[in-house]
Design a protein around this motif. Sequence first.
Motif, mmCIF file in Angstrom:
data_model
loop_
_atom_site.group_PDB
_atom_site.id
_atom_site.type_symbol
_atom_site.label_atom_id
_atom_site.label_comp_id
_atom_site.label_asym_id
_atom_site.label_seq_id
_atom_site.Cartn_x
_atom_site.Cartn_y
_atom_site.Cartn_z
ATOM 1 N N GLN A 170 0.856 -1.179 0.000
ATOM 2 C CA GLN A 170 0.000 0.000 0.000
ATOM 3 C C GLN A 170 0.896 1.235 0.000
ATOM 4 O O GLN A 170 2.090 1.139 0.306
ATOM 5 N N SER A 172 0.237 3.655 1.986
ATOM 6 C CA SER A 172 0.048 4.207 3.339
ATOM 7 C C SER A 172 1.343 4.430 4.128
ATOM 8 O O SER A 172 1.383 5.336 4.969
ATOM 9 N N GLN A 175 2.441 7.867 5.064
ATOM 10 C CA GLN A 175 1.897 8.624 6.202
ATOM 11 C C GLN A 175 2.967 8.782 7.280
ATOM 12 O O GLN A 175 3.272 9.893 7.718
ATOM 13 N N ARG A 198 0.820 -6.988 -4.474
ATOM 14 C CA ARG A 198 0.203 -8.019 -3.631
ATOM 15 C C ARG A 198 0.078 -9.309 -4.424
ATOM 16 O O ARG A 198 -0.065 -9.269 -5.643
ATOM 17 N N GLN A 211 -1.750 2.892 -6.253
ATOM 18 C CA GLN A 211 -2.611 3.538 -5.258
ATOM 19 C C GLN A 211 -2.247 5.001 -5.115
ATOM 20 O O GLN A 211 -1.133 5.410 -5.435
ATOM 21 N N GLU A 213 -2.395 7.520 -1.859
ATOM 22 C CA GLU A 213 -2.665 7.679 -0.441
ATOM 23 C C GLU A 213 -2.856 9.161 -0.157
ATOM 24 O O GLU A 213 -2.298 10.006 -0.867
ATOM 25 N N PHE A 251 -10.137 -0.224 9.278
ATOM 26 C CA PHE A 251 -8.717 -0.240 8.916
ATOM 27 C C PHE A 251 -7.946 -0.033 10.209
ATOM 28 O O PHE A 251 -8.377 0.757 11.059
ATOM 29 N N PHE A 253 -5.329 1.546 10.820
ATOM 30 C CA PHE A 253 -4.674 2.852 11.006
ATOM 31 C C PHE A 253 -5.645 4.008 11.132
ATOM 32 O O PHE A 253 -5.227 5.159 11.237
ATOM 33 N N THR A 254 -6.945 3.719 11.096
ATOM 34 C CA THR A 254 -7.924 4.800 11.254
ATOM 35 C C THR A 254 -9.010 4.390 12.244
ATOM 36 O O THR A 254 -9.342 3.220 12.388
ATOM 37 N N GLY A 285 -10.902 3.721 0.613
ATOM 38 C CA GLY A 285 -10.960 3.535 2.057
ATOM 39 C C GLY A 285 -10.463 4.797 2.740
ATOM 40 O O GLY A 285 -9.603 5.504 2.209
ATOM 41 N N SER A 286 -11.004 5.072 3.932
ATOM 42 C CA SER A 286 -10.596 6.313 4.593
ATOM 43 C C SER A 286 -10.903 6.242 6.074
ATOM 44 O O SER A 286 -11.460 5.246 6.559
ATOM 45 N N ALA A 308 -7.120 10.236 6.750
ATOM 46 C CA ALA A 308 -6.305 9.617 5.704
ATOM 47 C C ALA A 308 -7.241 8.869 4.773
ATOM 48 O O ALA A 308 -8.374 8.558 5.127
ATOM 49 N N PHE A 309 -6.752 8.637 3.574
ATOM 50 C CA PHE A 309 -7.552 7.844 2.635
ATOM 51 C C PHE A 309 -6.610 7.149 1.665
ATOM 52 O O PHE A 309 -5.446 7.541 1.524
ATOM 53 N N GLY A 310 -7.122 6.107 1.031
ATOM 54 C CA GLY A 310 -6.305 5.407 0.042
ATOM 55 C C GLY A 310 -7.207 4.881 -1.054
ATOM 56 O O GLY A 310 -8.269 4.322 -0.777
#
Length: 341
Positions: A170, A172, A175, A198, A211, A213, A251, A253-254, A285-286, A308-310
């Motif tokens: 990802q 991410s 961040q 992946r 992606q 981020e 997620f 991380f959020t 996703g966020s 955050a979002f991805g």
Amino acid sequence: MKEELQALKEQALAELETVASVDALKDLRVKYLGKKGQMTDILRGMGSLPAEERPKVGQMVNEVKKVLEEAIAAKTEVLEAEALKQRLASEKVDITLPGRKPQCGHLHPITLTMREIKKIFMRMGFEVMEGPEIESDYYNFEALNLPKDHPARDMQDTFYITEEFLLRTQTSPMQARKMQASVPDSPIRMISPGTVYRNDYDATHSPMFHQVEGLVLGKDISLADLKGTLETFCKEMFGSSVSIRLRPSYFPFTEPSAEVDISCVICGGKGCRVCKNSGWLEILGSGMVHPNVLRMSGYDPDKTSGYAFGMGVERIAMLKYGIDDLRLFFENDLRFIRQFK
Ligand code: DAH
């Protein structure tokens, strides 16, 4: 021997007169002056000359060589000029013929989509940051509140290089990298586009994909900011008639986390095959950045908050262009690729 040289010179000069092409001239040079030519034959006799004769003959050899070389050079020039004249006389350029179009490449649909995403966020004041594709387990997982053995790691089938390094699953990790590179609690508004990996392969997954981020941190940044920004993005990307909805999700991380859906761009929300009759399409996703993530990278959750979002670039390109198989992007079939010229 002197006579031999004199004869050679005269014979060569006479023959030179009759030569009519540059190629024949080359042959002539080889015949008289080449390594196995007549001059070399004569020089073999030098050894048997009396010592006082040798310098004189040597001098004559040089003179004959010089005369012949100069004569050949002059003749070459004449013949080349003639050949050019003939070519100019016979070759005609038809300036009325249509020109040949140079084959011109163009950008790949993923690059185009990526650029469009970047442009929209840059207009909203986001900075763009890129990071490494070979990433540490620490940045890819641990610093995002995903310690070793966390079950949520299973959601991302990871290519490990060593125990410590992997191909990032990802974007991410940027961040944590961005926070750690900033003065603690200073505001951040960035996106990070890039390639991720992946171990998946089917109509909607490729082992290599892209992606973008996003991370926004500051004082009193709220879920309303997240919703407003992502709504603006979706309307710019898919047209002003789309609406969005936030669906609770998870997620690591959020907290809270939300999946963002847009109203189906195919049926306008009425329900169709693409949106599986739901009227909605999931696009990213966020969530609000988890306090642990802030703390681990030196930010104070009591002073700073943010979201955050991805998003997956292929997914967005598929929806935007109506493509039903993600693998098409990477099979390099020009009949597909050329449609994005
Ligand atoms: N990194 C997540 C993924 O690849 C996407 C994502 C979800 C990123 C929520 C975020 C986020 O920053 O807040 O599935």
